[in-house]
Design a protein around this motif. Sequence first.
Motif, PDB file in Angstrom:
ATOM      1  N   TRP A  35      32.437  46.417  92.109  1.00 28.91           N
ATOM      2  CA  TRP A  35      31.406  47.326  91.585  1.00 28.91           C
ATOM      3  C   TRP A  35      31.743  48.775  91.957  1.00 28.91           C
ATOM      4  N   HIS A  39      32.720  53.126  90.117  1.00 26.75           N
ATOM      5  CA  HIS A  39      31.791  54.220  90.413  1.00 26.75           C
ATOM      6  C   HIS A  39      32.480  55.325  91.217  1.00 26.75           C
ATOM      7  N   TYR A  50      28.353  56.250  87.454  1.00 22.66           N
ATOM      8  CA  TYR A  50      29.290  55.290  86.889  1.00 22.66           C
ATOM      9  C   TYR A  50      30.553  56.011  86.446  1.00 22.66           C
TER      10      TYR A  50
END
Lengths: 281, 495
Positions: A35, A39, A50
Amino acid sequence: MINKGWRALIPYLYLAPALSLALIFSLMSMGISMWTSFHHFDAFAGSAGYAGWENYRRALFAADSYCWLALRHTAYYVVLCAVGVLLTALPLALLCQKVRWGQALFRTLYFLPSITPGVVLALVFYHLFGVWGNLLDQPRTAMPALALMGVWAGAGYNMVLFLAGLTEIPQHLYDAARVDGANAWQQFWHITLPMLRNTLVFVVVMTIIGAFQVFTSVYIMTSGGPERSTEVIAYTIFLNAFAVAGQMGYASAVAWLLFVVVAVFVAIQMRVFRSRKVYDE
Amino acid sequence: MYNRLRVLLISLVLGLVCLGALWRSGVVWAWGMKAGSGRPVQLKVWDWWSPSANEEYGEYFAAVEKVYEERYPDVDVVLQIVPFGNYVQKLATAMVGSAPPDVFQSSVYWAEGFYQRGMLLSLDSLLAQAAADTGGQRLAQGVFLPSAWRHNHTAEGRVFGIPQIIDAQCLIWNLDLLEKAAQEDEEIRDLFEHLPDGTPDYQRLHFEGVRDWEHFRRLVKKLTRYGQDGEVVQAGFAINAYSGGAGMFPPWLAANGGRFQNEAGTRALFATPKGVEALEFMARLYWEDKVCPPFRRQIADGELFEEGKVACIAAGTWTGKDIIRNTLGWRNFAKTAFPPGPRGSGQKTLTWGNMLVISRNCPNVEAAWEYVRLVCGLEGNLLRLKYLGYNGPRLDLYQTPQWREAAAARPYLANVPQICLAGDKLRHTEIIATDHQANPVFETLLLRYPEIVAGQGPYSSVAAALKEAAGNVDQVYGRYHQQAQGWLARRGEGE
């Protein structure tokens, strides 16, 4: 008495602690890292939005990215280590197996570097390489010097693995070969090596995975120098993740690129080594 | 069996739940604290200086703790040592984990970034409350050396740290070697101050004794001795090309009137003729003048200096105490700033004031602020002078009898205030990241200068190499600036 339903549950209960640790500290961390790689992220300030594929694009294509350079250096180190370990650990194991007296002593002596902290080894070799012709001062010799230390540190551990593999080879195969007139080299080539295939695969795969992650020696001994000649991928990841503000996302992207490279290498190896049937009793 | 297992499992789960609840409520932690010290407030202080480094540091920290705890009996000072190399990640981890130090020493390497990332408390209101303080307790811009009060506030004037020390890069000279050479060389003799009877004072150097780079070059050539095979047996000057050693470029750049970065931290400024001259000056000292020991990663300039094998090294103003300790008492050395280059004016160097800062989420702001006031006040400066032999960032320190006594007992301190005043501001934006981009280039330039000059090296010229390094540093600045603006905007402090 425990009923059948509970009995079926018990193995899972035994597995649960280890599984939950693996989930929390491996899989969940990997998920977070994935994740993060999409980012702009800082360890303290958190996400700054993002980034899409930008971190990956930067790692692979930006002019100031040292990702390819670091990958090249890492691959060089991996080759040196894999070859070095095979050329030292297997002969050592063969020699150790032949020793009638004091095998345990030799095993212990050779194994000692494996249980010595990497930082200690790096500091000792840092000064040794200063005495042995300034190996860390030249771009040409710095990486082989680091690999030399890596091989020295890993040879004993892998020797023990080979030794365990050698003891598993049935003695009657050698007896039969001798009866057929096979010399020592032929016995090694036609019996020892094929019978060690599984150990060989394990040693090579683990050595390659370990070598891809080389960090301590670079961090302590060269800081990636001279002239970036020992800049490896784990060092790049560490530097961006922990020493540079706001680059955790980029570091995570590079880490995932490393993961892909290692996974591909290992997959190819497994396929190649498994392509022929292993001797079976 | 089944019942027993059930009871066991339920007990285990309940036990874990209770323990978790107690832990979460802080009761377990509080029990530990009370059992440990008997004081209700615990002040967590982080530093990379360690009381276990040597007895002097041990005595210094013990003295600070004693003074503070006597003054505030309800506070327990808990010093936690964090290595310099791990400081940033450990601090971020502690802060994210809601276990930050209350107060900690911050290097100028990180201070600006810490503040921009929202890790530090703004000290403006605390300073305003203490505005009435006078004398040695006063903490305000005017009581510090101008060079100390530079890294501790934003461009808009928001203060996030109080200078605890003042450091500068400087040249350190072996006075034994200089005195020996001065017997036969007038130019070297002229470097020394004079006693009232007109004879040279071999314990003190003129602050402006070295006039310029050419003068420096002549002096270090005279101080270099060669063996039968032409090898350097006593070096006039030492340059370390590797890694951090390449970081000696910025003070020479400053001496030539150049800067590494702009004030806003958005652009590299070293790829200029001033930068080229500074790097070529260093490289020529090694390759053409041959006044340096060989480039060796494992050879530290400081060790060679302490062994008497180098007449002059570039180091920090704080090194005096270390040299004395490592040489078991030898103190016949002196410090000067860097002489001006062809485009520079006056003696120059780079200075910085590492500072005490308070965490944004500090639960004991009042206790933390009192700690800052003690350590950064005159009292703290005097304790550091007494136990560590350090000069300090406060102007009033230099008016005290203790400073005069220290300077008399340790003549190497004599020029230190002037050196600190002569400094430009050390670069301050993302130093580790910029080092990663620029230092390997400086390293290559120093190691392969002859090849580069001959057109056979990895760069076509020194200027081209610096341009490439500056371009990469600009990328770092650009990325960082963009993110910093985001962080500041989130707190309503952006441009």
